[in-house]
Design a protein around this motif. Sequence first.
Motif, PDB file in Angstrom:
ATOM      1  N   GLY A   1       3.118   8.845   3.175  1.00  9.79           N
ATOM      2  CA  GLY A   1       3.080   7.532   3.040  1.00  9.79           C
ATOM      3  C   GLY A   1       0.809   7.441   4.199  1.00  9.79           C
ATOM      4  O   GLY A   1       0.013   6.971   3.334  1.00  9.79           O
ATOM      5  N   TYR A   2       1.517   8.050   4.784  1.00 14.02           N
ATOM      6  CA  TYR A   2       0.294   8.019   5.310  1.00 14.02           C
ATOM      7  C   TYR A   2      -0.470   9.018   5.175  1.00 14.02           C
ATOM      8  O   TYR A   2      -2.257   9.105   5.299  1.00 14.02           O
TER       9      TYR A   2
ATOM     10  N   GLY B   1       1.195   3.154   2.252  1.00 10.99           N
ATOM     11  CA  GLY B   1       1.574   3.662   3.743  1.00 10.99           C
ATOM     12  C   GLY B   1       2.192   2.551   3.909  1.00 10.99           C
ATOM     13  O   GLY B   1       4.205   2.566   4.155  1.00 10.99           O
ATOM     14  N   GLN B   2       2.810   1.409   3.323  1.00 16.10           N
ATOM     15  CA  GLN B   2       3.661   0.182   2.923  1.00 16.10           C
ATOM     16  C   GLN B   2       5.429   0.796   2.439  1.00 16.10           C
ATOM     17  O   GLN B   2       6.330   0.826   3.122  1.00 16.10           O
TER      18      GLN B   2
ATOM     19  N   PRO C   1       7.309   8.046   5.402  1.00 17.59           N
ATOM     20  CA  PRO C   1       6.022   7.809   6.272  1.00 17.59           C
ATOM     21  C   PRO C   1       4.967   8.996   6.614  1.00 17.59           C
ATOM     22  O   PRO C   1       3.628   8.857   6.304  1.00 17.59           O
TER      23      PRO C   1
ATOM     24  N   THR D   1       0.994  -1.014   0.242  1.00 17.33           N
ATOM     25  CA  THR D   1      -0.096   0.061  -0.107  1.00 17.33           C
ATOM     26  C   THR D   1       0.439   0.830  -0.087  1.00 17.33           C
ATOM     27  O   THR D   1       1.894   1.181   0.304  1.00 17.33           O
TER      28      THR D   1
ATOM     29  N   ASP E   1      -2.351   7.119   2.631  1.00 20.24           N
ATOM     30  CA  ASP E   1      -3.459   6.482   2.509  1.00 20.24           C
ATOM     31  C   ASP E   1      -4.866   6.528   3.340  1.00 20.24           C
ATOM     32  O   ASP E   1      -6.318   6.411   2.643  1.00 20.24           O
ATOM     33  N   ARG E   2      -4.638   8.031   3.703  1.00 19.06           N
ATOM     34  CA  ARG E   2      -6.153   8.147   4.465  1.00 19.06           C
ATOM     35  C   ARG E   2      -6.916   9.619   3.193  1.00 19.06           C
ATOM     36  O   ARG E   2      -7.950   9.713   3.044  1.00 19.06           O
TER      37      ARG E   2
ATOM     38  N   THR F   1      -2.605   9.606  -2.733  1.00 13.13           N
ATOM     39  CA  THR F   1      -1.144   9.934  -2.310  1.00 13.13           C
ATOM     40  C   THR F   1      -1.019  11.482  -3.173  1.00 13.13           C
ATOM     41  O   THR F   1      -0.839  12.205  -2.905  1.00 13.13           O
TER      42      THR F   1
ATOM     43  N   GLY G   1       5.975   4.361   1.844  1.00 12.84           N
ATOM     44  CA  GLY G   1       6.288   4.642   2.607  1.00 12.84           C
ATOM     45  C   GLY G   1       7.590   4.416   3.887  1.00 12.84           C
ATOM     46  O   GLY G   1       8.486   5.384   4.153  1.00 12.84           O
ATOM     47  N   ALA G   2       6.858   3.357   3.890  1.00 12.55           N
ATOM     48  CA  ALA G   2       7.967   2.857   5.014  1.00 12.55           C
ATOM     49  C   ALA G   2       9.195   2.167   4.894  1.00 12.55           C
ATOM     50  O   ALA G   2      10.426   2.434   5.218  1.00 12.55           O
TER      51      ALA G   2
END
Length: 396
Positions: free
Chosen positions: A358-359, A47-48, A355, A45, A362-363, A366, A50-51
């Motif tokens: 990415g956070y 978020g992943q 991150p 995803t 997800d919300r 992008t 971004g990590a």
Amino acid sequence: MESRTSRPAVLRARNAVTAVFAVNGFAIASWMSRIPEARDALSITPGQLGALLLSISVGAMAALPLAGSLVHRFGARAVITGAAVLDAAGVACSGVGAAALGDYWLTALGLVCMGLGSGVWDVAMNIEGAAVERALERTIMPRFHAAFSLGTVVAAGVGAVAAAWAVPVATHLIAAALIVAVLPAFAARSFIREGADDGGGDKGAKPWRAWTDPRTLVIGLMVLALALTEGTANDWLAVALVDGYGVPAWLGAAGFAVFLTAMTAGRVAGTALLDRFGRLRVLWATMATAGLGVVLLVFGTWLPIALLGAVLWGLGASLGFPVGMSAAADDPEHAAARVSVVSTIGYTAFLAGPPLLGYLGDRVGTLQALLVVAVLLVPSAMAVPAARPRAHATCR
């Protein structure tokens, strides 16, 4: 003051530094141009992702505090030669891990190696570039960063062609890694900085003392915001175009290349602008341009408008990092330590940026998450006066 190095030697060093900047840009953008495909191969995803991208920053942040001391002790030539090999290993490992094996952790390991190598390399080449700039006694640092951008443009173009022709990501990145590992060692032989000297011969200086210099810290905060402006596009622009505008991966890479081309053009033109208008006015103007570009890209709704936004974003992001490096190196006696400090603070953007984006991605998606760049540029403008040149900056 007359340079201690002959004019032909300085010109050879200028060309060598230009080449080293270009290869550094080529290394990082080779990976970035294939991020959408790597993400799909790993089935992760935003978020992943971004990590995962955070791995590069973790490596860089681990290396940057030591980079100035390494250059001070071993010289820029040795440090860049070693760092390029480590960077190249990371590029190859990330390609194999993501696309060939679908292994998230192997990919992350490769990205950490990229960050370690790229971070040390970045500080060393900026220190060498500042030495050449002082020897030439004119503004040239943005041209070196233009070479970096040109390297990223070439890499993004190669990545777009490779994606369009369905060249495997691992094959592409292994080939790129071979170039990255070999070329810097040849170029670095023409550097003018051979000794373990930070530019002014202040042998008794303690590198950590640069962390107590207020001007250096404020320049670092400015560079942090401007590094986020540049780094967010590097990490997310191609993905945002694919996700937000529904374009294929090759067109996302091409949009990234548009941004990089504009940034390169801004750095080439920036030397004349800086000499004519000064650091402060140019920095404020470029910040405003970058913010406008981000807004157009996010709200353009039509791909040509988004690409215009990418152009403005690239122009606006072009001068912040190189001007920050020049400002940090204004005092040649402490150039290595202060460039290391500013780079460390600036690279915090690359640590926090993936991150954070990415956070948000997800919300809110992008594309919309990119607006954080435009928001953060507003308070960062207050730090710009710290980059005012010191009167002795051109003396050696």
